[in-house]
Scaffold this motif. Structure first.
Motif, PDB file in Angstrom:
ATOM      1  N   LEU A  13      -8.944  -2.074  -7.374  1.00 38.34           N
ATOM      2  CA  LEU A  13      -7.595  -1.435  -8.204  1.00 38.34           C
ATOM      3  C   LEU A  13      -7.041  -0.184  -7.427  1.00 38.34           C
ATOM      4  CD1 LEU A  13      -6.049  -1.270 -10.661  1.00 38.34           C
ATOM      5  CD2 LEU A  13      -7.556   0.249 -11.802  1.00 38.34           C
ATOM      6  N   THR A  25      -3.077  -0.253  -5.845  1.00 36.18           N
ATOM      7  CA  THR A  25      -2.148   0.606  -6.264  1.00 36.18           C
ATOM      8  C   THR A  25      -1.947   2.102  -5.334  1.00 36.18           C
ATOM      9  OG1 THR A  25      -3.872   1.983  -7.520  1.00 36.18           O
ATOM     10  CG2 THR A  25      -2.898  -0.116  -8.633  1.00 36.18           C
ATOM     11  N   ASP A  74      -1.371   3.717  -1.711  1.00 32.53           N
ATOM     12  CA  ASP A  74      -0.962   3.365  -0.310  1.00 32.53           C
ATOM     13  C   ASP A  74      -2.049   3.414   0.569  1.00 32.53           C
ATOM     14  OD1 ASP A  74       1.631   2.812  -1.346  1.00 32.53           O
ATOM     15  OD2 ASP A  74       2.448   4.686  -1.104  1.00 32.53           O
TER      16      ASP A  74
END
Length: 238
Positions: free
Chosen positions: A35, A39, A41
């Motif tokens: 996750l 999400t 960078d």
């Protein structure tokens, strides 16, 4: 007979509901890392910190607790340990076989997920991921000895182990200076620090001391478990 002990131990481990936690805990770690990788960078800045503070400090001790206590505490509680104690087999063989099974489970469901999670967070630094995987296995060996000893000595091994894993290793062992030198996590971090290039991985103890303490705790834990099992008679097991 050793194969029979190993087979019975695996059946006990994965034949109860808490055995599901052996899969859920590493799955939570891996899912969290996936996750974050999707999400955020750049996860490389905090990948080592996450592996240490959540993986090594929480997931590995809990997986070790479930594997080690499930390997023998359940049999003692329900009285099925009588089957093994009634056979002409050394108590040391029983303990060492169960410890080997627990360590194998930790390797598959603790160390391997740590490596995969590290690669997901920072695929450009596989060395750190592998270092945490090796550290997780080494820590798991020490935890197994501790929790197996607790299982044979106390009927409240799971409760005591939870307090130890979550409170001592998860909180006190990370943030209280005096207690950090008495933490399996810190001893393992000394090894991970040596093996990895992660700048934020730092142990409160030196590597030689950490390795000595890891070996000592493992030896003492297994010796206590063997000694206690030798005094566990059939009548007390029942």
């Amino acid at each position: 007979m050793v194969r029979t002990i190993a087979r019975l131990t695996l059946a006990t481990l994965f034949g109860h509901r808490r055995g599901l936690l052996l899969f859920i805990l590493p799955a939570v770690l891996f899912a969290l890392c996936v996750l974050l990788a999707l999400t955020v960078d750049d996860t490389s800045d905090f990948s080592a910190a996450l592996l240490q503070q959540f993986g090594l400090a929480v997931i590995v001790p809990l997986v070790s607790l479930i594997a080690a206590t499930g390997a023998i505490a359940t049999e003692i509680d329900d009285g099925s340990i009588v089957y093994l104690l009634s056979k002409p087999i050394k108590r040391s063989a029983i303990i060492l076989t169960k410890a080997a099974v627990a360590i194998g489970v930790i390797l598959v469901l603790g160390a391997v997920p740590m490596v995969l999670s590290g690669l997901v967070l920072d695929h450009s630094d596989p060395g750190t991921a592998v270092a945490f995987g090796i550290g997780s296995l080494v820590a798991g060996i020490a935890y197994s000895a501790i929790f197996i000893a607790l299982s044979v000595i106390s009927g409240n091994a799971v409760t005591i182990g939870l307090f130890y894993a979550l409170l001592w290793e998860g909180v006190i062992g990370q943030y209280v200076d005096g207690a950090r030198v008495l933490s399996v996590q810190q001893w393992t971090l000394a090894l991970i620090e040596k093996l990895s290039n992660a700048p934020h991985v730092e142990s409160a103890v030196k590597l030689p001391i950490g390795l000595i303490l890891l070996v000592a705790v493992t030896a003492v834990g297994l010796t206590l478990a063997i000694t206690r099992l030798r005094t566990l008679t059939l009548s007390s097991a029942e």
